[in-house]
Scaffold this active site. Structure first.
Site, PDB file in Angstrom:
ATOM      1  N   HIS A 169      43.423  39.636  26.859  1.00 58.29           N
ATOM      2  CA  HIS A 169      42.486  38.999  27.797  1.00 58.29           C
ATOM      3  C   HIS A 169      42.647  39.592  29.193  1.00 58.29           C
ATOM      4  O   HIS A 169      41.657  39.992  29.839  1.00 58.29           O
ATOM      5  CB  HIS A 169      42.764  37.491  27.812  1.00 58.29           C
ATOM      6  CG  HIS A 169      41.920  36.709  28.764  1.00 58.29           C
ATOM      7  ND1 HIS A 169      40.834  35.957  28.357  1.00 58.29           N
ATOM      8  CD2 HIS A 169      42.003  36.532  30.119  1.00 58.29           C
ATOM      9  CE1 HIS A 169      40.286  35.365  29.403  1.00 58.29           C
ATOM     10  NE2 HIS A 169      40.978  35.692  30.497  1.00 58.29           N
ATOM     11  N   GLU A 170      43.875  39.669  29.679  1.00 52.26           N
ATOM     12  CA  GLU A 170      44.113  40.193  31.030  1.00 52.26           C
ATOM     13  C   GLU A 170      43.803  41.686  31.112  1.00 52.26           C
ATOM     14  O   GLU A 170      43.299  42.170  32.135  1.00 52.26           O
ATOM     15  CB  GLU A 170      45.550  39.908  31.461  1.00 52.26           C
ATOM     16  CG  GLU A 170      45.934  38.431  31.498  1.00 52.26           C
ATOM     17  CD  GLU A 170      45.021  37.581  32.369  1.00 52.26           C
ATOM     18  OE1 GLU A 170      44.352  38.128  33.274  1.00 52.26           O
ATOM     19  OE2 GLU A 170      44.955  36.354  32.141  1.00 52.26           O
ATOM     20  N   HIS A 173      40.177  42.093  31.675  1.00 59.31           N
ATOM     21  CA  HIS A 173      39.847  41.924  33.093  1.00 59.31           C
ATOM     22  C   HIS A 173      40.099  43.228  33.841  1.00 59.31           C
ATOM     23  O   HIS A 173      39.284  43.653  34.671  1.00 59.31           O
ATOM     24  CB  HIS A 173      40.693  40.815  33.711  1.00 59.31           C
ATOM     25  CG  HIS A 173      40.202  39.432  33.449  1.00 59.31           C
ATOM     26  ND1 HIS A 173      38.862  39.098  33.445  1.00 59.31           N
ATOM     27  CD2 HIS A 173      40.884  38.273  33.200  1.00 59.31           C
ATOM     28  CE1 HIS A 173      38.732  37.807  33.198  1.00 59.31           C
ATOM     29  NE2 HIS A 173      39.937  37.281  33.041  1.00 59.31           N
ATOM     30  N   HIS A 179      34.737  36.589  32.605  1.00 63.97           N
ATOM     31  CA  HIS A 179      34.743  35.545  31.589  1.00 63.97           C
ATOM     32  C   HIS A 179      33.347  35.384  30.996  1.00 63.97           C
ATOM     33  O   HIS A 179      32.343  35.450  31.715  1.00 63.97           O
ATOM     34  CB  HIS A 179      35.213  34.223  32.190  1.00 63.97           C
ATOM     35  CG  HIS A 179      36.654  34.231  32.579  1.00 63.97           C
ATOM     36  ND1 HIS A 179      37.080  34.043  33.872  1.00 63.97           N
ATOM     37  CD2 HIS A 179      37.782  34.423  31.842  1.00 63.97           C
ATOM     38  CE1 HIS A 179      38.405  34.110  33.916  1.00 63.97           C
ATOM     39  NE2 HIS A 179      38.855  34.346  32.702  1.00 63.97           N
TER      40      HIS A 179
END
Length: 270
Positions: A169-170, A173, A179
């Site tokens: 997830h990070e 980013h 998101h």
């Protein structure tokens, strides 16, 4: 021999289910699944927000470092993305803090390898490159949005963030992805229950002028909030899928097929 109509419908139904499932690795394990993780029903958002609860880092949407040099929610220009080499690969150098154990380093690098074989992204150990990701264990799980330039920190706290799904997830980013529920078209797919959201945290649910890369809204995206993110109380959902409120959101395992597709589209992977 021709398949009966009922058999064809069953096959189409099973195919539709398969498209929503997380990606499996080459060994047949579900990418991002943590062996021996007893808390199997806690979604990524809950883990991230819990870990970030006491951080002194200024964060947007729970885990995005607030920048000082550009619009935080706009990562469309080429300067925000990592550069592609002449061989077609996007090489992203990284260093990992010595405070991590050998097993923790293996978890971090295993999450990085989830991008191999399915995208043109390659995370490699830094030698002397100017732009690189520095993986550190600070208070929380958070990242810059896209390439900042020079050294940029990506925090994976040893106590609360050491899950492959959170790390993926990070890293998404850091690649420039926001998101899912902040998409410009999100109101056609989810309802934001403002009355159930902590008032001081309501800004985290603002929509943005996103580049959706001509891909559909993805409830199964690893970048999607869980249904109770920033909720005022247990059982008071902040996000409800529409038209079917029972659609699962906020999965915890690994990148969906649309997550991978978007990486390939954004970085023009071949």
């Amino acid at each position: 021999m021709n398949l009966a109509p009922s058999t064809c419908l069953l096959l189409l139904f099973l195919l539709d289910i398969a498209q929503a499932l997380p990606v499996w690795d080459e060994e047949g394990h579900e990418e991002g699944h943590e062996e021996g993780d007893g808390d199997d029903f806690v979604d990524i958002t809950t883990r991230i927000l819990t870990s970030n609860n006491n951080t002194d880092q200024l964060l947007l949407e729970g885990d995005l470092v607030a920048p000082t040099n550009r619009n935080a929610m706009k990562c469309w220009s080429s300067s925000c993305f990592w550069k592609k080499a002449s061989n077609g690969l996007v090489v992203i150098p990284y260093v990992i803090s010595s405070e991590y154990s050998g097993g923790e380093v293996a978890t971090i690098e295993g999450a990085m390898r989830a991008f191999n074989g399915k995208t043109c992204i390659r995370f490699v150990r830094r030698t002397n490159e100017y732009d690189f990701i520095s993986v550190v264990s600070k208070t929380g799980c958070y990242s810059e949005l896209g390439r900042k330039g020079g050294q940029q920190e990506l925090s994976i706290n040893r106590g609360g963030c050491m899950y492959s799904g959170i790390i993926q997830h990070e890293l998404n980013h850091a690649l420039g992805f926001q998101h899912e529920q902040t998409r410009s078209d999100r109101d056609s797919y989810v309802r934001i229950n403002w009355e159930n959201i902590i008032p001081a945290s309501a800004y985290n649910f603002n929509k943005h002028d996103t580049n959706n890369l001509n891909t559909p809204y993805d409830y199964s995206s690893i970048m999607h909030y869980g249904r109770d993110a920033f909720s005022i109380a247990y059982g008071r959902d902040s996000i409800t899928p529409i038209p079917n409120p029972n659609v699962p959101i906020g999965q915890r395992n690994g990148m969906s097929r649309w997550d991978i597709t978007r990486i390939n589209v954004l970085y023009n992977c071949r």
